[in-house]
Design a protein around this motif. Structure first.
Motif: not given
Length: 502
Positions: A421-430
């Motif tokens: 949840t602290h990652s800058d990855s749009i993929l993993f947020r989605n």
């Protein structure tokens, strides 16, 4: 027009991706035909973030003769260097190579790119077509058990039976880092960072592992004159790699553990290590070894210079504990998943930083450079709490153990966040929002330990969604070493083939 459904889509084109594809292609039967698409934001296929074309001071921490993408070809990288010297010598004109050299990571990246290109060509003879797409994957949607739609930021949608998440390193979000023109959430690429930092700037590097050392050395080797401060929350710093050869563990291995019905807990692991150490000393009784005992406290820094000098002295000889520790790479996941939850929680809280400082060691050359920088008065080490704030005037204020300091630049060199949840990855947020993945309490996403299939937020298995590499560190504890990546990729490829061949 008939809709094309690809057999496999691989998200990412770094070491995990390459080793997975290499293993899969080698397992394909003569009567099988597969179509595979590899998607990555860059066209630097094969090398990923770790081995990109960056500054030559970014060094491998494994000797040239031991590192390879092909577990069946020992010394493959070193042999490639000799065979292809005309392709890289002009860029590394003064470089001396031996099997014991710690070479620039960009040079290993050239090897990986060549392996990727060769694999694409050779796979056609096995009826496997590998295509590449430059783009950013922003979501993966599950249609059914073996049918997925991969969404790219450009609007392109690709369907496949299987998706492999091999995304490599991610970085902290803008909100977590409070990013601005003077605060960076990653050191890389260092070629770019060097140009963004004035040579007289005071620089705070948050983190004290390999990426922090890369940053220090790159800045100093390019003429940086300002003060550099490296911050370690845990007070630990990487050890220096000794001169030992490889050693095969006799007790810290799966066969011995299972044949003797040994219960895996931290106390018994320490006992197994002691037996291993005794055996190592017996086998090497005629070798002059480093005069040290195995102790976690060795990684805790008091005086930075004294710590490095002691490490350099120890590393001038074989270090038995390092030889034993490195041979546990391929059983780490096995051991980690046998530990009880309370022991895992204890390890994460009390031992992880120390264990990582011991496992992820640095070459002697970089340690000597750090000592020189300390002697010049331009490098310091601090530990404890650190809070970064930006004033209305864009001034960076850092509260370090209650004391406020002002810096011109701040670089986060903390590696991939364990909490995605602290990652800058749009993929993993989605993916998190859609609950197609579940976050592992120990870091990354939850996957089946043996099959690498991704688990949903409710713990259900995604039949055709797999994950490899750093995003699985909660399940496997540590998976950054290339031999671990290759092993995991090989196992994953077997199950993927069984799925798409059924």
């Amino acid at each position: 027009m008939k809709k094309v459904i690809n057999d496999i889509i691989v998200v990412g084109a770094g070491a995990s991706s390459l080793s997975f594809l290499h293993s899969l292609v080698n397992k394909v039967k003569p009567n099988e035909h597969f179509n595979i698409i590899v998607i990555d934001k860059d066209r630097d296929y094969g090398c990923g973030n770790a081995y990109k074309d960056d500054v030559s001071t970014n060094l491998l921490n494994t000797k040239a003769g031991y590192i390879t993408i092909d577990k069946e070809q020992k010394g493959d990288f070193f042999n490639w260097l000799k065979k292809n010297e005309s392709n890289w010598r002009s860029e590394f004109s003064d470089l001396e190579i031996t099997v014991d050299s710690y070479l620039p990571r960009p040079l290993f990246g050239a090897y990986m790119r060549d392996k990727f290109d060769t694999l694409i060509k050779d796979s056609l003879a096995k009826n496997v077509r590998i295509s590449t797409v430059k783009g950013e994957v922003v979501n993966v949607q599950k249609i059914s058990n073996l049918k997925y739609t991969t969404h790219l930021s450009c609007g392109l949608k690709l369907e496949s039976n299987v998706v492999i998440l091999a995304t490599g390193t991610s970085f902290l979000t803008k909100d977590v880092c409070k990013l601005n023109d003077n605060i960076f959430n990653s050191p890389y690429p260092l070629k770019k960072r060097i140009g963004q930092i004035d040579q007289n700037d005071s620089v705070l590097i948050i983190g004290a592992r390999l990426s922090a050392i890369d940053t220090i050395v790159a800045l100093k080797d390019n003429g940086h004159k300002g003060k550099i401060t490296v911050h370690s929350r845990s007070s630990t710093f990487p050890c220096v790699r000794g001169t030992q050869d490889r050693y095969l563990n006799q007790f810290l291995n799966i066969n011995y553990i299972e044949q003797n019905n040994i219960k895996i807990n931290i106390e018994n692991l320490k006992a197994l290590f002691d037996k291993e150490m005794a055996n190592y000393l017996k086998e090497n009784s005629n070798v002059e070894l480093a005069n040290e005992s195995f102790a976690i406290k060795n990684c805790v820094v008091g005086s930075f210079k004294e710590y490095l000098l002691n490490e350099l002295e120890m590393a001038s000889k074989p270090r038995p504990w390092q030889a034993i520790l490195y041979d546990t790479n391929l059983i780490l996941s096995y051991i980690w998943n046998l530990l009880a939850d309370d022991e895992r929680k204890l390890f994460m809280k009390s031992h992880l930083s120390h264990a990582m400082a011991m496992r992820v060691s640095i070459p002697e050359l970089n340690a000597r450079k750090l000592v020189n920088y300390i002697d010049e008065g331009n490098l310091e080490f601090i530990s404890g709490s650190c809070v970064v704030e930006t004033s209305a005037a864009n001034e960076i204020k850092c509260t370090l153990n209650g004391n406020e300091q002002v810096y011109d630049k701040v670089i986060y060199a903390t590696g991939s966040p364990r909490d995605l949840t602290h990652s800058d990855s749009i993929l993993f947020r989605n993916l998190n929002d859609s609950e197609i993945i579940g976050n592992n309490e120990y870091g990354g996403i939850s996957v089946c330990k043996n099959t690498f299939q991704v688990l949903t937020n409710n713990g259900h298995v995604n039949e055709g969604l797999f994950a490899l590499g750093e995003i699985t560190n909660g399940t496997h504890l540590f998976n950054s070493a290339l031999d671990i990546i290759v092993s995991h990729s090989s196992k994953c490829s077997e199950l993927v083939l069984s799925k798409i061949s059924a």
